[in-house]
Design an enzyme around this catalytic site. Structure first.
Site, PDB file in Angstrom:
ATOM      1  N   GLU A 214      -2.270  -3.732   9.850  1.00 26.17           N
ATOM      2  CA  GLU A 214      -0.805  -2.957   9.722  1.00 26.17           C
ATOM      3  C   GLU A 214      -0.943  -1.929   8.612  1.00 26.17           C
ATOM      4  O   GLU A 214      -0.620  -2.167   7.178  1.00 26.17           O
ATOM      5  CB  GLU A 214       0.060  -4.123   9.308  1.00 26.17           C
ATOM      6  N   CYS A 248       6.937   0.852   4.580  1.00 28.57           N
ATOM      7  CA  CYS A 248       5.974   1.583   5.462  1.00 28.57           C
ATOM      8  C   CYS A 248       6.688   2.177   6.548  1.00 28.57           C
ATOM      9  O   CYS A 248       6.315   3.001   6.905  1.00 28.57           O
ATOM     10  CB  CYS A 248       5.052   0.199   6.004  1.00 28.57           C
TER      11      CYS A 248
HETATM   12  P1  NAD Z   1      -2.592  -2.651  -1.896  1.00 23.57           P
HETATM   13  O1  NAD Z   1      -3.099  -1.774  -2.832  1.00 23.57           O
HETATM   14  O2  NAD Z   1      -1.538  -3.821  -2.202  1.00 23.57           O
HETATM   15  O3  NAD Z   1      -3.532  -3.138  -0.980  1.00 23.57           O
HETATM   16  C1  NAD Z   1      -3.552  -3.970   0.216  1.00 23.57           C
HETATM   17  C2  NAD Z   1      -4.526  -5.062   0.116  1.00 23.57           C
HETATM   18  O4  NAD Z   1      -5.897  -4.609   0.009  1.00 23.57           O
HETATM   19  C3  NAD Z   1      -4.376  -5.995  -1.367  1.00 23.57           C
HETATM   20  O5  NAD Z   1      -4.372  -7.217  -0.850  1.00 23.57           O
HETATM   21  C4  NAD Z   1      -5.533  -5.488  -2.085  1.00 23.57           C
HETATM   22  O6  NAD Z   1      -6.043  -6.549  -2.890  1.00 23.57           O
HETATM   23  C5  NAD Z   1      -6.632  -5.169  -1.016  1.00 23.57           C
HETATM   24  N1  NAD Z   1      -7.543  -4.325  -1.430  1.00 23.57           N
HETATM   25  C6  NAD Z   1      -7.217  -3.371  -2.227  1.00 23.57           C
HETATM   26  N2  NAD Z   1      -8.442  -2.376  -2.588  1.00 23.57           N
HETATM   27  C7  NAD Z   1      -9.393  -3.240  -1.689  1.00 23.57           C
HETATM   28  C8  NAD Z   1     -10.800  -3.091  -1.693  1.00 23.57           C
HETATM   29  N3  NAD Z   1     -11.673  -2.058  -1.992  1.00 23.57           N
HETATM   30  N4  NAD Z   1     -11.599  -3.818  -0.923  1.00 23.57           N
HETATM   31  C9  NAD Z   1     -11.035  -5.004  -0.441  1.00 23.57           C
HETATM   32  N5  NAD Z   1      -9.456  -5.060  -0.483  1.00 23.57           N
HETATM   33  C10 NAD Z   1      -8.892  -4.301  -1.436  1.00 23.57           C
HETATM   34  O7  NAD Z   1      -1.449  -1.961  -0.931  1.00 23.57           O
HETATM   35  P2  NAD Z   1      -1.715  -0.332  -0.322  1.00 23.57           P
HETATM   36  O8  NAD Z   1      -2.837   0.097   0.256  1.00 23.57           O
HETATM   37  O9  NAD Z   1      -1.180   0.500  -1.493  1.00 23.57           O
HETATM   38  O10 NAD Z   1      -0.477  -0.211   0.661  1.00 23.57           O
HETATM   39  C11 NAD Z   1       0.431   0.694   0.976  1.00 23.57           C
HETATM   40  C12 NAD Z   1       0.283   1.001   2.308  1.00 23.57           C
HETATM   41  O11 NAD Z   1       0.457  -0.133   3.181  1.00 23.57           O
HETATM   42  C13 NAD Z   1       1.216   2.053   2.854  1.00 23.57           C
HETATM   43  O12 NAD Z   1       0.318   3.234   3.702  1.00 23.57           O
HETATM   44  C14 NAD Z   1       2.160   1.767   3.550  1.00 23.57           C
HETATM   45  O13 NAD Z   1       2.590   2.440   4.704  1.00 23.57           O
HETATM   46  C15 NAD Z   1       1.060   0.395   4.298  1.00 23.57           C
HETATM   47  N6  NAD Z   1       1.965  -0.770   4.369  1.00 23.57           N
HETATM   48  C16 NAD Z   1       2.257  -0.928   5.919  1.00 23.57           C
HETATM   49  C17 NAD Z   1       2.887  -1.995   6.273  1.00 23.57           C
HETATM   50  C18 NAD Z   1       2.900  -2.500   7.549  1.00 23.57           C
HETATM   51  O14 NAD Z   1       3.475  -3.685   7.881  1.00 23.57           O
HETATM   52  N7  NAD Z   1       2.412  -1.709   8.669  1.00 23.57           N
HETATM   53  C19 NAD Z   1       3.750  -2.763   5.370  1.00 23.57           C
HETATM   54  C20 NAD Z   1       3.704  -2.653   3.909  1.00 23.57           C
HETATM   55  C21 NAD Z   1       2.777  -1.262   3.597  1.00 23.57           C
END
Ligand code: NAD
Length: 460
Positions: A214, A248
């Site tokens: 997602e 998102c």
């Molecule tokens: P985040 O930093 O919270 O990361 C997401 C998850 O990945 C967390 O659980 C984190 O611990 C893990 N993570 C981070 N780095 C990692 C690594 N190197 N190795 C393994 N796991 C790791 O979230 P984010 O990436 O900043 O989220 C923002 C993005 O998410 C935006 O692009 C947003 O559009 C998207 N988003 C999508 C939805 C959806 O439902 N499609 C919902 C919310 C956010």
């Protein structure tokens, strides 16, 4: 007690054992777990609101609209339909299979991993957990460490309400997640950015574990010629400012005809005034940016165009005023990257065809929006724009329709959940056929003859 990295394999073995002894199979158990999620939410509303206020300055009403009510109604929806979704689904059996019966039998996958993102830290953990449990799986839940207070609260509450033999919460950042991803899960649902999405998919490939990603992207919003500007401005301003744009599916940028550009900007300004007053940075109804890293990233976009509205920042409070930018170059960072904050570029395009061409030249978005009065425009937009989700004359509201599958396409993700799509996502749709022993039609058995072949061609 937090689960230590060294204990991850044993934790998974325990869950797998619970799954294999049939713990999660009975529908009564699943219903009970879904009710427990409802109780978790209703009995802890003030604590959840406080956690989200601490992490994001999320206003209480936004906590209710964007996290609690969505998850609550999703849990109820699944609980009420569980029997129907899990029943065998009859399919027709062609002549060559007669006499016989065929059906699809949903079965749980096993132990799944759910990784949440920080922007909706309750919804993105419990939302996927609902279909995972409804479908009869065990689950490991990994909330985002970036929303630290909410993550700790989920780690405290989930074990209190849900069956610990079936659900565990692991807290942690990159190191812990990297360790977790070395294990073999039966499905991984990850929510977050594409960069980590690739890391998750690579780790999953080691075990041939299927993934649901997602992700996000730049969700366009088109205001068609002759659209109701007041309604468009009100709805898209709300969708952009909810959670300070850290959503998102928030409209990322607006495409509008040149003659409507100024009137639309003025309409957005008066909606901002009506919603947040003149001190928007100080408004209690407007969330703040999650952390300094994202604040700096967003503040960096402010000079990518001409500031038509807003532009003020409060560095100490991590706040960015709702801002409208015009005259942005297509190759500027604000138009290349997902904004994920309260900054809205408004770009003039000649007409709907140009707007559609603009959108389809770029990566497929998670959501696309069109404000229009024209059925023809609606038809063309729906037919021509490939996007995860699409909404006409509003933004975000498809999230309230449980039976609309939610998820991206192309760079905005793969796989969908919510409603029955979520149940199916966490199920294997096992194909079953039952043949009658009589009568035996010998056409398929050797010795092959011209007559048998002719008859076979007749029955298809
Ligand atoms: P985040 O930093 O919270 O990361 C997401 C998850 O990945 C967390 O659980 C984190 O611990 C893990 N993570 C981070 N780095 C990692 C690594 N190197 N190795 C393994 N796991 C790791 O979230 P984010 O990436 O900043 O989220 C923002 C993005 O998410 C935006 O692009 C947003 O559009 C998207 N988003 C999508 C939805 C959806 O439902 N499609 C919902 C919310 C956010």
């Amino acid at each position: 007690m937090p689960i230590e990295q060294a204990d991850y394999p044993a934790m998974l073995a325990d869950l797998r054992h619970g799954f294999q002894r049939g713990l999660t199979r009975p529908l009564a158990w699943r219903r009970q777990q879904l009710s427990a999620i409802e109780s978790l939410l209703t009995e802890n509303e003030p604590r959840i609101a406080a956690a989200l206020a601490a992490d994001l300055g999320k206003p209480e009403q936004e906590v209710y609209m964007g996290e609690l009510s969505l998850v609550l109604s999703e849990a109820r929806h699944a609980r009420k339909r569980l029997r129907r979704w899990s029943r065998p689904r009859r399919v027709s059996t062609p002549m060559v299979g007669q006499p016989g019966r065929s059906w699809v039998q949903p079965e749980p996958l096993g132990v799944v991993l759910i990784m949440g993102a920080w922007n909706y830290p309750v919804q993105l953990v419990l939302g996927p957990l609902i279909p995972a449990l409804a479908a009869g799986n065990c689950a490991v839940v990994k909330p985002s460490e970036i929303a630290a207070v909410s993550s700790a609260l989920m780690a405290e509450l989930i074990p209190q309400y849900l069956d610990n033999d079936a659900v565990r919460v692991v807290e942690g950042a990159v190191e812990e997640t990297t360790e977790l991803l070395k294990l073999r899960f039966d499905h991984i649902l990850y929510t977050g950015g594409a960069h980590v999405g690739r890391i998750v998919m690579r780790a999953a490939a080691e075990h041939l574990t299927p993934v649901t990603l997602e992700l996000g992207g730049k969700s366009p919003c088109v205001v068609d010629a002759g659209a109701d500007l007041k309604s468009a401005a009100r709805r898209l301003t709300w969708g952009k400012c909810l959670n300070a744009g850290q959503t998102c599916i928030a409209p990322d940028y607006v495409l509008v005809t040149p003659e409507q550009r100024e009137p639309l900007i003025r309409a957005i300004e008066s909606e901002l005034e009506a919603m947040y007053g003149s001190d928007r940075l100080g408004s209690a109804d407007f969330a703040r940016i999650i952390n300094r890293h994202h604040f700096d990233r967003l503040a960096g976009y402010l000079d990518n165009g001409r500031v038509a509205i807003g532009g003020q920042v409060d560095e100490a409070g991590c706040r960015i005023e709702p801002t409208v930018l015009t005259d942005v170059a297509a190759d500027s960072p604000v138009m290349r990257e997902e904004i994920f904050g309260p900054i809205l570029p408004v770009i003039a395009v000649a007409d709907l065809d140009e707007a559609i061409a603009y959108i389809i030249r770029r990566d497929k978005p998670l959501a696309a929006y069109l404000f229009t009065r024209s059925r023809d425009s609606q038809r063309r937009f729906v037919e021509q724009v490939s996007t995860g989700n699409l909404c006409i004359n509003d933004v975000l509201m498809f999230m309230s329709v449980h039976e609309l599958p939610f998820g991206g396409v192309g760079m905005s993700g793969m796989g969908q959940y919510h409603g029955r799509a979520g149940f199916d996502r966490f199920s294997h749709l096992k194909a079953v056929m039952k043949r009658s022993r009589f009568p035996e039609v010998p056409l398929r058995f050797p010795p092959y003859t011209a007559l048998k072949q002719r008859l076979l061609k007749m029955v298809g």
